[in-house]
Design an enzyme around this catalytic site. Structure first.
Site, PDB file in Angstrom:
ATOM      1  N   ASP A 150       6.009   5.459  -4.317  1.00 61.24           N
ATOM      2  CA  ASP A 150       6.605   5.885  -3.050  1.00 61.24           C
ATOM      3  C   ASP A 150       7.994   5.257  -2.905  1.00 61.24           C
ATOM      4  O   ASP A 150       8.713   5.120  -3.888  1.00 61.24           O
ATOM      5  CB  ASP A 150       5.679   5.469  -1.903  1.00 61.24           C
ATOM      6  CG  ASP A 150       5.709   6.416  -0.728  1.00 61.24           C
ATOM      7  OD1 ASP A 150       6.762   6.486  -0.070  1.00 61.24           O
ATOM      8  OD2 ASP A 150       4.691   7.080  -0.452  1.00 61.24           O
ATOM      9  N   HIS A 157       8.383   4.666   4.392  1.00 62.76           N
ATOM     10  CA  HIS A 157       7.241   5.534   4.118  1.00 62.76           C
ATOM     11  C   HIS A 157       6.173   4.839   3.260  1.00 62.76           C
ATOM     12  O   HIS A 157       4.971   4.896   3.553  1.00 62.76           O
ATOM     13  CB  HIS A 157       7.763   6.791   3.415  1.00 62.76           C
ATOM     14  CG  HIS A 157       6.777   7.890   3.226  1.00 62.76           C
ATOM     15  ND1 HIS A 157       5.974   7.989   2.115  1.00 62.76           N
ATOM     16  CD2 HIS A 157       6.492   8.971   3.997  1.00 62.76           C
ATOM     17  CE1 HIS A 157       5.228   9.082   2.194  1.00 62.76           C
ATOM     18  NE2 HIS A 157       5.520   9.697   3.334  1.00 62.76           N
ATOM     19  N   SER A 195       1.050  13.076   3.823  1.00 59.97           N
ATOM     20  CA  SER A 195       1.355  11.745   3.281  1.00 59.97           C
ATOM     21  C   SER A 195       0.468  10.679   3.889  1.00 59.97           C
ATOM     22  O   SER A 195       0.194   9.650   3.262  1.00 59.97           O
ATOM     23  CB  SER A 195       2.815  11.379   3.572  1.00 59.97           C
ATOM     24  OG  SER A 195       3.694  12.023   2.698  1.00 59.97           O
TER      25      SER A 195
END
Length: 601
Positions: free
Chosen positions: A174, A241, A421
């Site tokens: 990520d 994220h 996600s």
């Protein structure tokens, strides 16, 4: 199920029932000794201070405290101990004080004296119980509806009695990791695979530091789209994220801080591939290879290869051969790969890596159990997990670890995000629990077990949501053999069914994918909440229509609830089809509901 749950003590009583013939199921039940679940295990040195004595309803001791006290004293004289009636419990049972701590043998002698009394229905020790792993004290745990809510949560707390992810490593491919106090204890060394220094924004290309320094962008900084519009269309701030994803998987639990990760004793290996303007296929291929223990030129070997890889990322286009090759090699090394289906409300087969083979592709559901409005769908979706919807309220999103910094690193915080996600790490966390419970498990077994133990989405799904909403407790029961399971495939119905006075109700489970007949030791886990279980008759009905009584109504059994596993010889009936748990309330004055039940094949 709600937030910080009180200690739940459940008893596993295993009865064996024979189901013979394809159309008629006959029963001959015998009871095995009871054992306790969700509590500390007694040792040979354990002492007992009190007994709980349940008298039959017509006994004077059931109605009179003085009669119960007199009986206690009589039993004390009989056994040479000093016994006294302490108080009446809410069930009507008598709590009897033993006059001090008795060792196991002396307590057994006293209990035997009560059991020999025909007016006594049961006698059990008043044991000390301890909180189990399913009651985290994390200060913002109550925001994590996705773990515990009965409507559309993933039933995670009930899985924690089986596994917490200890010894399992999950690579999060990520944006990297920004330091966070609620994650730091569970983070191991990772790697930064971003080869373009401009995209990396950290002053260099690939290196051993996977720190997320931010992925902020100015309007148009990443070029234009097919319509000539700027990408991004407006200035954006840091997403952090990867840290949000990591928190869902393995945020530390029980530390009086923030949230609890699904596999809160697992380790997180941050592998950085996304920076300014995203990431490249080449970098992602190398990241998959390295994270799973493969060799990448110029990069030191991974000393802690991942058991599970989470990739909450994707782009347009079907799975390319290079990515598929890296995935296949990783899976051959024993690594389970979980990917997000995508957030375009389109068929997931149009996106990479969602359309790749050998991965678990995850769609997102909202707090009501519908497919989230943004979630991709289709035949390549394997399973659905909570992804949240935040437009109406942030309370409906997935709450996890974050950072306050908008264009630089700030301080620890938490925030609600929505997306596939956010759904994917729920499955990655579940896979980590499975690896702890069964270290020899294969990626194919992880996928098939999660899918076969999913429950029907409580809401709607158009386009295809795979096998349904993942259920952590059912999956761990099937995988680890916990909670009475024999290690087979578990089918569960957790929808509540009200049991009214003098009524018969049923709850159905549709079994599919099981070849041939049911096993000779089919397990039926039953959890019924009822104020007087003596009123209840419980039966199992096979797809053929044949049935067997699991429990007869016994008016003298004045205890509450049925939390029991029955073992049934169902080898004479076909496994696939609709099975029913039939419950009859034979009297008035007490009501309840079927909380959940399951079949283990």
């Amino acid at each position: 199920m709600n937030g910080l749950r009180p200690l739940r003590i459940s008893v596993l009583a295993v009865a064996t029932t024979a189901l013979l013939g394809a159309s008629s199921l006959t029963a001959a039940a015998t009871s095995a000794p009871q054992e306790e679940r969700g509590a500390s295990t007694a040792t040979a040195e354990e002492t007992v201070e009190r007994l709980i004595v349940g008298y039959k309803s017509d006994a004077s001791e059931a109605k009179s405290d003085s009669a119960a006290d007199e009986d206690a004293k009589d039993k004390g004289e009989e056994t040479g101990e000093s016994l006294d009636f302490d108080r009446r419990l809410g069930t009507g049972a008598a709590l009897v004080d033993l006059g001090g701590k008795l060792d196991e043998q002396d307590a057994d002698d006293v209990a035997a004296a009560f059991r020999d009394d025909p007016d006594v229905a049961y006698v059990v020790p008043d044991k000390r119980m301890y909180a189990t792993a399913a009651t985290p004290n994390d200060t913002e745990y109550d925001r994590q509806w996705d773990l515990f809510e009965s409507t559309a949560g993933m039933n995670v707390p009930d899985a924690w009695d089986e596994a917490t992810g200890d010894g399992v490593n999950v690579a999060v491919i990520d944006t990297g990791y920004v330091a966070h106090a609620d994650l730091a204890a569970n983070v191991v060394s990772g790697y930064d695979f971003i080869s373009d220094p401009w995209m990396a924004q950290d002053g260099g290309g690939r290196d051993s530091n996977p720190a997320d320094v931010g992925d902020w962008m100015d309007e148009g900084e990443c070029g234009t789209d097919a319509n000539g519009d700027p990408v991004p269309s407006a200035d954006t701030n840091n997403s952090w994220h990867g840290t949000h994803v990591a928190g869902t998987i393995a945020a530390t639990a029980g530390n009086n801080k923030g949230i609890a990760g699904i596999a809160y004793d697992a380790t997180i290996q941050p592998v950085r591939v996304l920076g300014k303007c995203g990431g490249t296929t080449a970098d992602i291929i190398d990241a998959i290879t390295w994270a799973s223990g493969g060799s990448v030129s110029g990069v030191p070997s991974n000393s802690t290869p991942a058991d599970v890889i989470n990739m909450s990322l994707g782009g347009e286009g079907t799975c390319d051969a290079g990515t598929q090759s890296a995935i296949n090699s990783a899976v051959s090394r024993g690594t389970t790969i979980v990917v997000a289906a995508g957030n375009d409300n389109l068929n997931a087969r149009l996106f990479n890596p969602a359309s790749c083979g050998n991965v678990i592709t995850v769609a997102a559901s909202d707090r009501q159990g519908n497919r989230a409005y943004y979630s991709n769908y289709g035949s390549v979706v394997d399973i659905t997990a909570p992804g949240g919807e935040t437009p109406s309220s942030s309370a409906n999103g997935i709450w996890s670890t974050l950072n306050t910094g908008s264009r630089s690193v700030g301080s620890d915080t938490y925030a609600a995000y929505q997306g596939t996600s956010m759904a994917a790490p729920h499955i990655a966390g579940l896979a980590a629990l499975m690896y702890e419970a069964t270290p020899s498990i294969t990626p194919a077994q992880v996928e098939s077990t999660i899918k076969s133990n999913a429950r029907t989405l409580p809401g709607s799904c158009s386009g295809g949501c795979g096998y349904g909403l993942a259920d952590a407790a059912a999956t761990l029961g099937a995988d680890s053999g916990g909670s009475g399971s024999t290690g087979g495939t578990v089918f569960t119905n957790s929808d509540n069914v009200t049991i009214s006075d003098n009524s018969t109700v049923s709850s159905s489970i549709t079994v599919s994918g099981i070849s041939g007949n049911a096993p000779s030791d089919l397990e039926i886990d039953v959890d019924i909440k009822h104020t007087y279980r003596g009123d209840l008759e419980i039966a199992i009905v096979a797809p053929s229509g044949g049935s067997a009584v699991l429990k007869s109504a016994d008016g003298d059994d004045d205890a509450a609830n049925v939390n029991t596993t029955y073992s049934v010889d169902a080898s004479g009936v076909t496994a696939n089809g609709t099975w029913k748990l039939r419950v009859t309330d034979t009297y008035s004055g007490d009501t309840g509901y079927i909380d959940s039940w399951s079949l283990t094949f």
